[in-house]
Design a protein around this motif. Structure first.
Motif, PDB file in Angstrom:
ATOM      1  N   ALA A 485       8.364  -5.947 -13.675  1.00  0.00           N
ATOM      2  CA  ALA A 485       7.003  -6.236 -13.249  1.00  0.00           C
ATOM      3  C   ALA A 485       6.375  -4.959 -12.728  1.00  0.00           C
ATOM      4  N   GLU A 486       5.047  -4.892 -12.785  1.00  0.00           N
ATOM      5  CA  GLU A 486       4.350  -3.719 -12.296  1.00  0.00           C
ATOM      6  C   GLU A 486       2.930  -4.094 -11.901  1.00  0.00           C
ATOM      7  N   ALA A 487       2.327  -3.264 -11.070  1.00  0.00           N
ATOM      8  CA  ALA A 487       0.943  -3.435 -10.661  1.00  0.00           C
ATOM      9  C   ALA A 487       0.315  -2.059 -10.529  1.00  0.00           C
ATOM     10  N   GLY A 488      -0.955  -1.974 -10.868  1.00  0.00           N
ATOM     11  CA  GLY A 488      -1.580  -0.661 -10.829  1.00  0.00           C
ATOM     12  C   GLY A 488      -3.068  -0.719 -10.637  1.00  0.00           C
ATOM     13  N   ILE A 489      -3.639   0.459 -10.435  1.00  0.00           N
ATOM     14  CA  ILE A 489      -5.076   0.613 -10.269  1.00  0.00           C
ATOM     15  C   ILE A 489      -5.520   1.827 -11.071  1.00  0.00           C
ATOM     16  N   ASP A 490      -6.676   1.690 -11.745  1.00  0.00           N
ATOM     17  CA  ASP A 490      -7.275   2.780 -12.506  1.00  0.00           C
ATOM     18  C   ASP A 490      -8.644   3.078 -11.914  1.00  0.00           C
ATOM     19  N   LEU A 491      -8.883   4.349 -11.611  1.00  0.00           N
ATOM     20  CA  LEU A 491     -10.138   4.765 -10.985  1.00  0.00           C
ATOM     21  C   LEU A 491     -10.865   5.755 -11.884  1.00  0.00           C
ATOM     22  N   THR A 492     -12.169   5.615 -11.944  1.00  0.00           N
ATOM     23  CA  THR A 492     -13.028   6.582 -12.629  1.00  0.00           C
ATOM     24  C   THR A 492     -14.106   7.005 -11.638  1.00  0.00           C
TER      25      THR A 492
END
Length: 670
Positions: A485-492
């Motif tokens: 399992a994994e969790a993430g965030i992408d920012l621009t």
């Protein structure tokens, strides 16, 4: 090897490849040939992929794909050596510190075709030339799509360069340290409404000393290499929405490692044909064949005579897939498909008594077997405003059969025969993911997945020697099984700037590892599990003529094996920290410069953590100076710090990686 395979397949290319564009366009729909696969599903970002574009692929100081893949922190081979100085059978690819042996736990695809060797499971990196590629997408974690069986650590997707990216003619020539040369050329003419691309590359070198100075003896020699590859790709329209893509690759690679006479050879003939339809019912169908071989001579490190001649390891891989995307509405993208992979291979080797001057043969061995994996998969991406939900499942029927090991005494004629029971079973894998775009600058994602990997024919039936250590095969190995399992965030935060962070937890049950039995013997065995957890950070920015990219991975992995001395230890060849950073200056006109800094933390040679491979920091650079009329002068530098990179350590007996290496050359494109 069967040299008739590729000519026969070449003749099978449909005559549509020779079709000419119609003279009168009239009402005829325009035909656009792309040479690519189907578009990516909208849920793809939920799994946190990392993309390497063509500009970066062409800016590698070594000119080798495995070096570029090092931009993705956490990518590793079993050894730190590249494909000029490593034994080919050690070129497995993995991610997220799920190491421990030399087979690939990562599925590597070229235009949708699995590239791992059918017998060994290693990747023929020398046949994958960066200049021939358009993009690389690395997805860490389990996968369940086409050929998803085996993708327990992730998937690396390579796509061939498209027509608009390929000049009609290109060529380059380089000369480097230690009398190294690299020559390449490509020709890409339009052919009717399609195109054909023919390319070739040859590189050779006297090699560097992989043996530390204090350990060299009279028999020690540099790691000389000599390899070539050719690639033919043809793309032809079938209709306004459909096209055929054909690819054929031939390669051969010869290397000498450590001692005079310790020669290895790998070669291959691969071919594939792919049908793409972008109509209302989208279709991606392909079939492929691989004919591979490998040989290797092991020299005694005490008498420097031949101790083992792995003289012939022919293998064949066959496979195909059909993927359908029916029209189910604008908010859904449904993928349904079937795939199959078949592998067969044999090992022929002769053992010798290296303690006697006449070096007589002692045993002659023959081993081999067959594997078949066939699966069905379904996956759906559902877009609900700012939210994308994705999920899928696949079921695989696998079998391992006709396994055997035969040994004949060269002196007495006594025969030992072992026939191993056929095995088969079902395996079910799945994954789910979600992507929520909070704003144009912030996206949250999460995923959970499972997967499995069959042991390779190499792991089951072929022992190997890296003197003085013998690693035994194990015909009783069972498949590895992954849950994660994994969790993430992408920012621009700004135009051209992206930042990503991912936290992951992966558990690989029944992991196959090289387990130490005594000081000179190891055996491939299933251990209870390997647990890897950590954080992955990536950043990229395009600021005018400057491009920056960086990647960092912290991977805390441990082996769980109740009652074993390595219980709780880190898997072999698994660093805890890895980082990479690239800065490139590339204006539309004038000179360009790209530099890459890489760091890999210490790791252990063996499962008992007896021998350490120290950390290493390396710097690469490439500079280009256009001089006009398509001609460019190029300077490349590898390991400019001349860092000592230890790639093997067996009780103090070491091998080293690439030292400082400088190249100067010229390229032409028109």
């Amino acid at each position: 090897m069967k040299t008739t395979i590729l000519p026969a397949l070449l003749l099978s290319i449909p005559t549509a490849a020779l079709a000419q564009a119609p003279d009168d366009a009239g009402d005829t729909p325009s035909i656009i040939v792309t040479g690519t696969g189907l578009s990516l599903p909208p849920g793809t970002p939920a799994y946190g992929s990392v993309v390497i574009d063509r500009a970066r692929l062409q800016d590698s100081a070594s000119g080798r794909i495995e070096s570029v893949l090092g931009d993705v922190a956490g990518f590793q081979q079993f050894r730190r050596s590249d494909s000029r100085s490593a034994n080919p059978s050690a070129q497995g690819a993995t991610l997220r510190a799920l190491g421990g042996n030399a087979s690939s736990r990562t599925l590597l695809l070229l235009d949708g075709v699995p590239m791992a060797d059918p017998f060994f499971g290693y990747i023929p990196f020398n046949a994958l030339v960066p200049d021939r590629l358009s993009v690389v997408r690395v997805t860490r974690g389990g996968g369940i799509g086409a050929f998803g069986a085996g993708a327990v650590a992730g998937t690396i997707e390579l796509a061939s360069a498209t027509r608009d990216q390929l000049p009609t003619f290109a060529a380059s020539a380089f000369y480097g340290s230690r009398d190294s040369t690299e020559l390449s050329a490509s020709l890409t003419p339009d052919l009717g409404s399609g195109y054909v691309s023919l390319s070739g590359r040859w590189d050779r070198g006297d090699g560097f000393q992989t043996t530390p100075k204090g350990q060299r003896v009279a028999a020690t020699v540099p790691a000389a290499y000599d390899g070539w590859s050719t690639n033919l790709r043809a793309v032809a329209p079938v209709s306004a929405n459909a096209e055929l893509q054909f690819r054929a690759t031939l390669f051969e690679d010869k290397r000498t490692l450590r001692f005079a006479g310790a020669d290895s050879m790998s070669q291959g003939q691969d071919a594939s044909i792919r049908y793409i339809n972008r109509g209302p019912w989208q279709v991606d169908a392909l079939a492929y064949i691989q004919a591979r071989n490998f040989s290797n001579i092991v020299m005694s490190s005490s008498t420097f005579r031949k101790s083992l001649d792995q003289r012939n390891t022919p293998s064949t891989g066959l496979g195909g897939k059909i993927e359908l995307r029916p029209p189910v509405g604008g908010n859904h993208l449904l993928r349904v498909g079937v795939d199959t992979r078949f592998a067969t291979g044999d090992m022929f080797e002769d053992a010798f008594n290296a303690n006697i001057a006449s070096n007589p043969a002692t045993f002659r061995r023959h081993a081999g077997g067959k594997e078949l994996t066939s699966g069905i998969f379904v996956e759906d991406d559902w877009t609900i405003g700012k939210l994308v939900l994705t999920g899928g499942v696949r079921a695989d029927r696998w079998s391992i059969r006709n396994g055997f090991y035969r040994q004949v005494s060269a002196t007495t004629g006594a025969v030992t025969n072992s026939a191993f029971a056929d095995r088969s079973d079902w395996a079910v894998s799945g994954r789910v993911g979600a992507l929520y775009r909070m704003t144009e600058a912030i996206a949250l994602r999460g995923a959970a997945y499972s997967g499995f990997r069959l042991p390779t024919l190499n792991e089951l039936y072929r022992p190997f020697v890296v003197f003085p250590i013998t690693t035994q095969a194990n015909a009783a190995l069972t498949p590895e099984k992954l849950k994660g399992a994994e969790a993430g965030i992408d920012l621009t935060p700004a135009l051209g700037v992206t930042l990503s962070a991912t936290a992951f937890y992966n558990r690989l049950d029944d992991a196959i590892a090289n387990v130490t039995i005594n000081a000179t013997t190891r055996q491939r065995r299933n251990v209870d599990r390997i647990v890897a957890k950590g954080i992955e950070l990536t950043a990229a920015a395009a600021l005018g003529d400057m491009r920056l990219s960086a990647s960092y991975a912290y991977s805390h992995s441990s082996v769980h094996a109740t009652g074993e001395p390595f219980d709780g230890l880190t898997p072999a060849q698994s660093p805890r920290h890895a980082a990479s950073a690239t800065i490139a200056y590339s204006p539309a006109q004038g000179p360009t410069l790209s530099t890459t800094l890489r760091y890999v933390a210490k790791q252990y040679e063996d499962d008992l953590q007896s021998d350490v491979l120290p950390d290493a920091l390396t710097l690469d650079a490439i500079a280009r100076l256009p001089v006009g009329h398509g001609v460019t002068l190029v300077a490349r530098g590898e390991n400019l710090f001349d860092e000592k990179v230890v790639t093997r350590n067996a009780g103090g007996s070491m091998d080293l990686g690439t030292p400082r290496t400088l190249w100067i050359g010229i390229s032409f494109a028109n």
